[in-house]
Enzyme design. Structure first.
Site, PDB file in Angstrom:
ATOM      1  NE  ARG A 129     -40.416 -11.204  18.370  1.00 53.44           N
ATOM      2  CZ  ARG A 129     -41.159 -12.516  18.906  1.00 53.44           C
ATOM      3  NH1 ARG A 129     -40.030 -13.366  19.397  1.00 53.44           N
ATOM      4  NH2 ARG A 129     -42.015 -12.331  19.331  1.00 53.44           N
ATOM      5  CE1 TYR A 178     -20.167 -42.253  17.180  1.00 50.72           C
ATOM      6  CE2 TYR A 178     -22.504 -40.782  18.316  1.00 50.72           C
ATOM      7  CZ  TYR A 178     -21.207 -41.980  16.923  1.00 50.72           C
ATOM      8  OH  TYR A 178     -21.152 -42.226  16.003  1.00 50.72           O
ATOM      9  CE  LYS A 187     -44.747 -17.862  18.075  1.00 49.02           C
ATOM     10  NZ  LYS A 187     -44.326 -16.913  18.425  1.00 49.02           N
ATOM     11  CG  MET A 230     -28.247 -37.846  13.823  1.00 46.16           C
ATOM     12  SD  MET A 230     -27.360 -37.959  11.805  1.00 46.16           S
ATOM     13  CE  MET A 230     -26.243 -36.214  12.125  1.00 46.16           C
TER      14      MET A 230
HETATM   15  C1  LIG Z   1     -45.767 -17.090  19.688  1.00 45.36           C
HETATM   16  C2  LIG Z   1     -46.759 -15.892  19.728  1.00 45.36           C
HETATM   17  C3  LIG Z   1     -47.555 -15.802  20.489  1.00 45.36           C
HETATM   18  C4  LIG Z   1     -47.842 -16.860  21.190  1.00 45.36           C
HETATM   19  O1  LIG Z   1     -47.523 -17.004  22.650  1.00 45.36           O
HETATM   20  P1  LIG Z   1     -47.111 -18.145  23.984  1.00 45.36           P
HETATM   21  O2  LIG Z   1     -47.158 -17.893  24.880  1.00 45.36           O
HETATM   22  O3  LIG Z   1     -47.330 -19.231  23.367  1.00 45.36           O
HETATM   23  O4  LIG Z   1     -48.974 -17.803  23.750  1.00 45.36           O
HETATM   24  C5  LIG Z   1     -48.725 -14.539  21.076  1.00 45.36           C
HETATM   25  N1  LIG Z   1     -48.344 -12.911  19.949  1.00 45.36           N
HETATM   26  C6  LIG Z   1     -47.020 -12.851  18.887  1.00 45.36           C
HETATM   27  C7  LIG Z   1     -46.901 -12.482  18.676  1.00 45.36           C
HETATM   28  C8  LIG Z   1     -46.297 -14.734  19.421  1.00 45.36           C
HETATM   29  O5  LIG Z   1     -45.004 -14.153  18.455  1.00 45.36           O
END
Ligand SMILES: *Cc1c(COP(=O)(O)O)cnc(C)c1O
Length: 368
Positions: A136, A264, A38, A313
Site C-alpha cells: 500500500r 422506494y 484517524k 437517505m
Molecule cells: C489504521 C491503522 C492502524 C490501526 O489498525 P487497527 O486494526 O484499527 O488497530 C495501525 N497502523 C496503521 C498504519 C494504520 O493505518
C-alpha cells in the site's frame, strides 16, 4: 443515561478507559502505546476521545491526514501525533502544528526535506514506513541504503522511528505470511541500524497484531479498533466494551394489510398484516443501502426488528409486528447489547466501515 429523543451516537469514555487498560496489560510495561484516532476516532469524536486517551497516558497518536492532526492540536493535544498519509500540499501546516509525517517514498522524503529546509528546521521528527507485504505505502527493503544515505547527510530531519503495517494480523490462516512480514521488518530495521548513524525506534503491530503476535511488539504498538471496543474475534470482543452506541427513536408507526409495499421502489411487500416503524436514520447518516432488505436487525425494547425495504437517505423502516412499542420510543441500532461487528456482518462489511461511516449529522453525546 436518559432515553434518546432523536438519533444520537453515545460515547462511553469509561468503556474507552477499560479498553485502553485491557490492551496496555497485554504489553510489556516499557512498550509505548500509540492510539489511532484517524477518521474522527473511528467515527466517534476525535477531540473527545484523544483528550481522554491523553489523560489515560497514551504515548502517541496517529491520524491519516494533516487536517485531522490540526483538529487534535486545536483541542489541546500535546502528545506527539504521527500523520500516516501526509500530502505534500499540507507540509507547511504539518510543520506549523508540530505533526510528525510518515515518510514512505523517495518523493515524499525529498518533498518533506525541502519543506523542513524552507522552515529552517533541525532534527524535525519523521517516521520511516517500509512495505513488508501490504503493498500500500512504504519504501521497499532495498531502499534502506538510499534513505540512510540521505538522512546521514542532512540535519533538517531525523528519523525517530521505523515502522511497517501488517496485512492480515487478524487472520490465523495467514500466520505464515504475517511471520514473513515480521521477519522482513526485523531485517529492514537491522539494516537501517547499520546504515544510519543513529537508531530509530520500531513499531509494527495493529490491534490484531497485539493480540496474535505480541512477541513482535518492539518499542511501540498502534491500536485503533480495540480502543473502540472491537477486537476482530469473538473471544476478544467479549473482553472489550463498545464505546459508541447508535440510538434513534420511532418517528411513526404504520399498520399495513397484506400485499402493501414499503418505501422506494416498493422494496418490501407485506405477505400478511404488518406493523412497521419509521426511524430518523438513513444512508446519509451512515446506514448504507446494503443494510436494507430484511437481513439486518435493530433492537426495540430488546426485541429484534429487521430493516425492511430500501434504506432511504434520512429514514429506514423496520418491521415491529408483535413488538409492544409506541411512537417516540427508543431504538438501539448498535452498542454494547447489539454488536456493531454483527450488524456490519449482515451488510457484508466490517465494524471499521460501519463505525467510520456514521456521519457528522448524527449528534454525539459524551458519557464521561
Ligand atoms: C489504521 C491503522 C492502524 C490501526 O489498525 P487497527 O486494526 O484499527 O488497530 C495501525 N497502523 C496503521 C498504519 C494504520 O493505518
Amino acid at each position: 443515561m436518559a432515553k434518546a429523543r432523536e438519533t444520537v451516537l453515545e460515547l462511553d469514555l469509561n468503556a474507552l478507559a477499560h479498553n485502553y487498560h485491557y490492551l496496555r496489560a497485554k504489553l510489556r510495561p516499557e512498550t509505548k502505546f500509540l492510539s489511532v484516532v484517524k477518521a474522527f476516532a473511528y467515527g466517534s469524536d476525535a477531540q473527545v476521545i484523544a483528550k481522554k486517551l491523553q489523560d489515560l497516558g497514551t504515548d502517541y497518536f496517529a491520524v491519516a491526514y494533516t487536517s485531522e492532526g490540526v483538529a487534535l492540536r486545536d483541542a489541546g493535544i500535546t502528545k506527539p501525533i504521527l500523520v500516516l498519509h501526509p500530502q505534500e500540499v499540507s507540509f507547511d501546516t504539518l510543520i506549523a502544528r508540530c505533526l510528525e509525517p510518515s515518510i514512505y517514498s523517495k518523493n515524499i522524503l525529498k518533498g518533506f526535506l525541502e519543506s523542513a529546509k524552507k522552515h529552517g528546521q533541525t532534527n524535525y521528527p519523521v517516521h520511516l514506513k517500509f512495505n513488508t507485504g501490504l503493498n500500500r505505502l512504504g519504501f521497499m527493503a532495498d531502499e534502506v541504503y538510499h534513505v540512510a544515505s540521505v538522512l546521514n547527510t542532512v540535519h533538517e530531519i531525523r528519523a525517530l522511528s521505523v515502522f511497517s503495517h501488517l496485512a492480515a494480523s487478524e487472520d490465523l490462516a495467514e500466520t505464515e505470511f504475517t511471520e514473513l512480514q515480521i521477519s522482513r521488518f526485523q531485517s529492514i530495521a537491522e539494516a537501517l541500524d547499520v546504515a544510519l548513524d543513529y537508531h530509530p525506534f520500531r513499531h509494527l503491530l495493529n490491534t490484531s497484531g497485539i493480540i496474535n503476535y505480541p512477541q513482535a511488539q518492539y518499542d511501540m504498538v498502534r491500536s485503533g479498533i480495540a480502543l473502540y471496543g472491537y477486537g476482530n474475534e469473538a473471544g476478544i470482543d467479549a473482553e472489550l466494551k463498545p464505546v459508541a452506541s447508535l440510538k434513534t427513536i420511532i418517528a411513526q408507526i404504520h399498520y399495513l394489510g397484506a400485499n402493501e409495499s414499503v418505501g422506494y421502489n416498493r422494496g418490501f411487500i407485506s405477505n400478511s398484516a404488518k406493523t412497521t416503524a419509521t426511524l430518523p436514520l438513513g444512508h446519509a447518516d451512515g446506514i448504507g443501502r446494503h443494510y436494507g432488505g430484511g437481513k439486518t436487525f435493530v433492537s426495540v425494547h430488546g426485541k429484534k426488528a429487521p430493516i425492511i425495504g430500501n434504506v432511504c437517505m434520512d429514514m429506514i423502516m423496520i418491521d415491529i409486528t408483535g413488538i409492544n412499542c409506541k411512537e417516540g420510543d427508543e431504538v438501539l441500532v448498535f452498542g454494547p447489547e447489539l454488536s456493531a461487528h454483527e450488524f456490519a456482518e449482515t451488510g457484508n462489511t466490517i465494524s471499521y466501515e460501519l463505525l467510520t461511516a456514521i456521519s457528522q449529522r448524527v449528534k454525539r453525546i459524551v458519557i464521561p
